[in-house]
Design a protein around this motif. Structure first.
Motif, short mmCIF file in Angstrom:
data_model
loop_
_atom_site.label_atom_id
_atom_site.label_comp_id
_atom_site.label_asym_id
_atom_site.label_seq_id
_atom_site.Cartn_x
_atom_site.Cartn_y
_atom_site.Cartn_z
N ASP A 43 0.83 -1.21 0.00
CA ASP A 43 0.00 0.00 0.00
C ASP A 43 0.86 1.26 0.00
OD1 ASP A 43 -2.28 -1.56 0.04
OD2 ASP A 43 -2.64 -1.31 2.19
N ASP A 66 -5.13 8.02 -2.74
CA ASP A 66 -5.86 6.93 -2.06
C ASP A 66 -6.89 6.31 -3.01
OD1 ASP A 66 -4.46 7.48 0.25
OD2 ASP A 66 -6.09 8.58 1.21
N GLN A 67 -7.64 7.17 -3.69
CA GLN A 67 -8.70 6.69 -4.58
C GLN A 67 -8.11 5.94 -5.78
OE1 GLN A 67 -11.84 6.78 -4.02
NE2 GLN A 67 -12.12 8.30 -2.42
N ALA A 109 -6.77 2.51 -4.65
CA ALA A 109 -7.88 1.60 -4.35
C ALA A 109 -8.57 1.14 -5.62
CB ALA A 109 -8.88 2.28 -3.42
#
Length: 230
Positions: free
Chosen positions: A114, A132-133, A136
């Protein structure tokens, strides 16, 4: 193997081997003990439950993903390398997808992955929230793309546990799928043998198509300013 000579690392690695062969449903402490030549009770000395062990095994396999050097390649190539690594890892370990649906998978292996993903998107110019988006979204695509191969491997593991003939079951299943496809013109056309049959795209080609479409879309949004700059 006596419990005082076992290590948690040995148990986790053996758990991965059992999960690769049997899947989550086929893994238990007795089966794991047999893999290690030890009593099932010795497992509990190091790991308190099967669920905890599945989480440890899942985190361990995330550590198999090779991390690209951001100083030598662009962000899209780095993102693609991470996605390919995750895709290959998931297809090797088919049990990971069902495990992720019932367990919260986190640990140093997953955190390492991550962290590097976020570094890639931040290097591209994404804001923290958009990084982050983006990370993901790409991981969700990878999991979805690997689902088909993982499902077939899980199905085969289930047949092995039941003592069924894998190839016979596969032929019967393909025949059933083909029979259903005959009811729908587009599916029927694709199911028909043709001169183009040898050019059918493998799963990896479909994965690459989707991955590049997704990364190109993120790049286009970044260039258009629809993603907030850092």
């Amino acid at each position: 193997m006596p419990r005082d000579t076992l290590t948690k690392g040995q148990i986790v690695r053996a758990a991965v081997e059992v999960l690769d062969a049997e899947g989550v449903n086929g893994m238990n402490m007795r089966r794991l003990g047999a893999q290690l030549g030890s009593a099932a009770t010795a497992m509990y000395y190091h790991v308190e439950s099967k669920d905890k062990l599945v989480v440890l095994a899942a985190d361990h396999v995330f550590g198999e993903i090779e991390l690209p050097d951001l100083a030598t390649i662009g962000w899209q190539e780095a993102a693609a390398t991470l996605a390919r690594g995750a895709y290959a890892m998931i297809t090797r370990h088919f049990w990971l997808i069902p495990a992720m649906s019932t367990h919260l998978i986190y640990g140093p292996g997953k955190a390492r992955y991550d962290e590097h993903c976020l570094a890639v998107y931040e290097a591209a110019g994404f804001s923290d929230q958009d990084a982050d988006q983006a990370a993901a979204t790409v991981l969700m695509f990878v999991i979805g793309a690997a689902q088909g191969e993982a499902a077939e491997s899980a199905w085969r593991a289930q047949l092995r546990r039941a003592g069924a003939d894998e190839e016979e079951q596969l032929r019967d299943t393909i025949a059933h799928i083909s029979e259903i496809a005959q009811q729908f013109p587009r599916l029927r056309a694709r199911a028909m043998p043709s001169a183009d049959a040898t050019t059918a795209q493998p799963a990896e080609a479909t994965f690459e198509f989707g991955l590049h479409a997704l990364l190109d879309g993120l790049q286009a949004r970044l260039a258009a300013g629809s993603i907030r700059p850092r």
